[in-house]
Design a protein around this motif. Structure first.
Motif, PDB file in Angstrom:
ATOM      1  N   THR A 183      65.238  -8.666  78.366  1.00 21.51           N
ATOM      2  CA  THR A 183      63.776  -8.589  78.345  1.00 21.51           C
ATOM      3  C   THR A 183      63.243  -8.610  79.769  1.00 21.51           C
ATOM      4  O   THR A 183      63.550  -9.500  80.553  1.00 21.51           O
ATOM      5  CB  THR A 183      63.188  -9.772  77.563  1.00 21.51           C
ATOM      6  N   GLY A 184      62.425  -7.623  80.133  1.00 24.24           N
ATOM      7  CA  GLY A 184      61.830  -7.579  81.447  1.00 24.24           C
ATOM      8  C   GLY A 184      62.732  -6.923  82.478  1.00 24.24           C
ATOM      9  O   GLY A 184      63.968  -6.941  82.363  1.00 24.24           O
ATOM     10  N   ASP A 185      62.110  -6.349  83.498  1.00 20.34           N
ATOM     11  CA  ASP A 185      62.869  -5.704  84.565  1.00 20.34           C
ATOM     12  C   ASP A 185      63.455  -6.706  85.541  1.00 20.34           C
ATOM     13  O   ASP A 185      64.570  -6.517  86.048  1.00 20.34           O
ATOM     14  CB  ASP A 185      61.965  -4.712  85.312  1.00 20.34           C
ATOM     15  N   THR A 186      62.704  -7.751  85.825  1.00 19.25           N
ATOM     16  CA  THR A 186      63.145  -8.788  86.765  1.00 19.25           C
ATOM     17  C   THR A 186      62.981 -10.153  86.115  1.00 19.25           C
ATOM     18  O   THR A 186      62.160 -10.326  85.201  1.00 19.25           O
ATOM     19  CB  THR A 186      62.322  -8.740  88.062  1.00 19.25           C
ATOM     20  N   PRO A 187      63.745 -11.142  86.549  1.00 21.10           N
ATOM     21  CA  PRO A 187      63.571 -12.498  86.008  1.00 21.10           C
ATOM     22  C   PRO A 187      62.154 -13.007  86.283  1.00 21.10           C
ATOM     23  O   PRO A 187      61.559 -12.744  87.328  1.00 21.10           O
ATOM     24  CB  PRO A 187      64.623 -13.332  86.755  1.00 21.10           C
ATOM     25  N   ALA A 188      61.610 -13.728  85.332  1.00 23.24           N
ATOM     26  CA  ALA A 188      60.232 -14.208  85.425  1.00 23.24           C
ATOM     27  C   ALA A 188      60.176 -15.510  86.215  1.00 23.24           C
ATOM     28  O   ALA A 188      61.131 -16.293  86.243  1.00 23.24           O
ATOM     29  CB  ALA A 188      59.651 -14.415  84.031  1.00 23.24           C
ATOM     30  N   PHE A 189      59.038 -15.715  86.865  1.00 21.52           N
ATOM     31  CA  PHE A 189      58.758 -16.990  87.512  1.00 21.52           C
ATOM     32  C   PHE A 189      58.082 -17.909  86.491  1.00 21.52           C
ATOM     33  O   PHE A 189      57.014 -17.589  85.966  1.00 21.52           O
ATOM     34  CB  PHE A 189      57.835 -16.795  88.731  1.00 21.52           C
ATOM     35  N   TRP A 190      58.714 -19.047  86.210  1.00 24.42           N
ATOM     36  CA  TRP A 190      58.184 -19.967  85.211  1.00 24.42           C
ATOM     37  C   TRP A 190      57.453 -21.160  85.818  1.00 24.42           C
ATOM     38  O   TRP A 190      56.611 -21.752  85.150  1.00 24.42           O
ATOM     39  CB  TRP A 190      59.316 -20.472  84.315  1.00 24.42           C
TER      40      TRP A 190
END
Length: 330
Positions: A178-185
């Motif tokens: 899911t998503g192109d890049t890892p998300a900032f949480w």
């Protein structure tokens, strides 16, 4: 013929007091009256030292121009009257705007967290009312988040929310794609949802435990009679379970609201001293206003305003719930 009463040799003779003779004081009665107050005295002293005295000091500090120059002796800080309160509620100024934004964020966060905690706790408690294999294990497993220390649990979540090597991004990005890049949480808008997830994970077992205890007082005969009348599971929950848990849910929602609105440990451990704007809860905001800008007078005024808000909300909530209970009983 008259009968003469003879006292038994083993029984002491009872002597009646004459009208002019003084009776001995009833010490046992006085001791019974004073005993509850003596037992409550240690708790009252601790309450005075731990809560009331700091609260009164905070209220006094809110009327002073207390900055870093008066930390050594805060009682020498000049009086400022209501200036600190004026600065806090001036929503056209930066300080007031930031406080209002933090307040609205906290309200939204509290509503979502309390609602999800109650929903998950009630659903789990109702589900685990039925007898099946492994029920005891599930009950114990569900209470683990509530039993863990707050700091240990939140630090673990902080590691899981790391962008590059956290478990959340490893599952969502690396495994599921899911998503192109890892998300900032832990920064940006996602920080609000990360904080909400941790808060719900930490708080819903308390709702589960409370509702599960309340369900023990509902007779099983009511469910059996409803089932014989053709009522399904949802009708039983709507017409038997929820009405029977009304008083318990009223207290549960109030406790969850106060705990969540005042929660400081979770955002502080998760984000550190500077919380992101999207997750800037009012408890952390007051801490930052006091200990980062060294303006303890304004921070104390914000704390007093928060206390007044919680007192008003609690009073209105108790008034409405008591009226609703009386109307239902009538």
């Amino acid at each position: 013929m008259t009968e003469t009463a003879v006292a038994h040799p083993t029984e002491p003779a009872v002597r009646k007091a004459t009208p002019g003779e003084a009776r001995p004081p009833r010490r046992s009665g006085r001791r019974r009256v004073a005993l509850p107050y003596l037992l409550l005295l240690p708790a009252l002293i601790l309450e005075l030292l731990v809560h009331l005295v700091p609260m009164l000091m905070g209220i006094t500090m809110s009327f002073r121009e207390l900055t870093q120059f008066y930390i050594r002796n805060w009682s020498e800080a000049p009086w400022s009257g209501l200036d600190n309160y004026t600065v806090a509620i001036d929503f056209d100024a930066p300080v007031g705007q930031a406080l209002l934004t933090s307040f609205l964020t906290t309200c939204l966060f509290t509503v979502l967290s309390v609602g999800l905690c109650w929903l998950l706790g009630t659903a789990a408690a109702v589900f685990l009312q039925e007898n099946f294999r492994g029920r005891g294990f599930l009950r114990t497993l569900f209470l683990v988040p509530y039993a863990l220390p707050v700091y240990a649990a939140v630090i673990t979540w902080a590691f899981m929310f790391q962008r590059d090597n956290g478990l959340i991004n490893h599952v969502l990005h690396d495994q599921l794609g899911t998503g192109d890049t890892p998300a900032f949480w832990l920064i940006g808008d996602n920080s609000f949802w990360a904080l909400l997830i941790v808060s719900v994970w930490k708080g819903w077992p308390f709702a589960f435990l409370t509702v599960m205890a309340g369900l023990q007082n509902i007779p099983r005969d009511m469910y059996e009679a409803a089932a014989l009348d053709g009522a399904g599971v949802w009708k039983q929950i709507r017409h038997i379970t929820l009405p029977s848990l009304r008083s318990i849910n009223q207290v549960l929602v109030l406790v969850l609201f106060l705990w969540t609105f005042n929660d400081f440990n979770t955002p502080f451990v998760l984000f550190g001293k500077a919380a992101p704007e999207a997750a800037d809860l009012i408890s952390v905001h007051i801490y930052q206003s006091s200990f980062q800008t060294w303006n303890f007078g304004t921070g104390s005024a914000m704390s007093v305003l928060l206390l007044l808000f919680l007192l008003v909300v609690t009073g209105v909530y108790l008034l409405l719930t008591s009226r609703g209970r009386k109307a239902t009983d009538a």
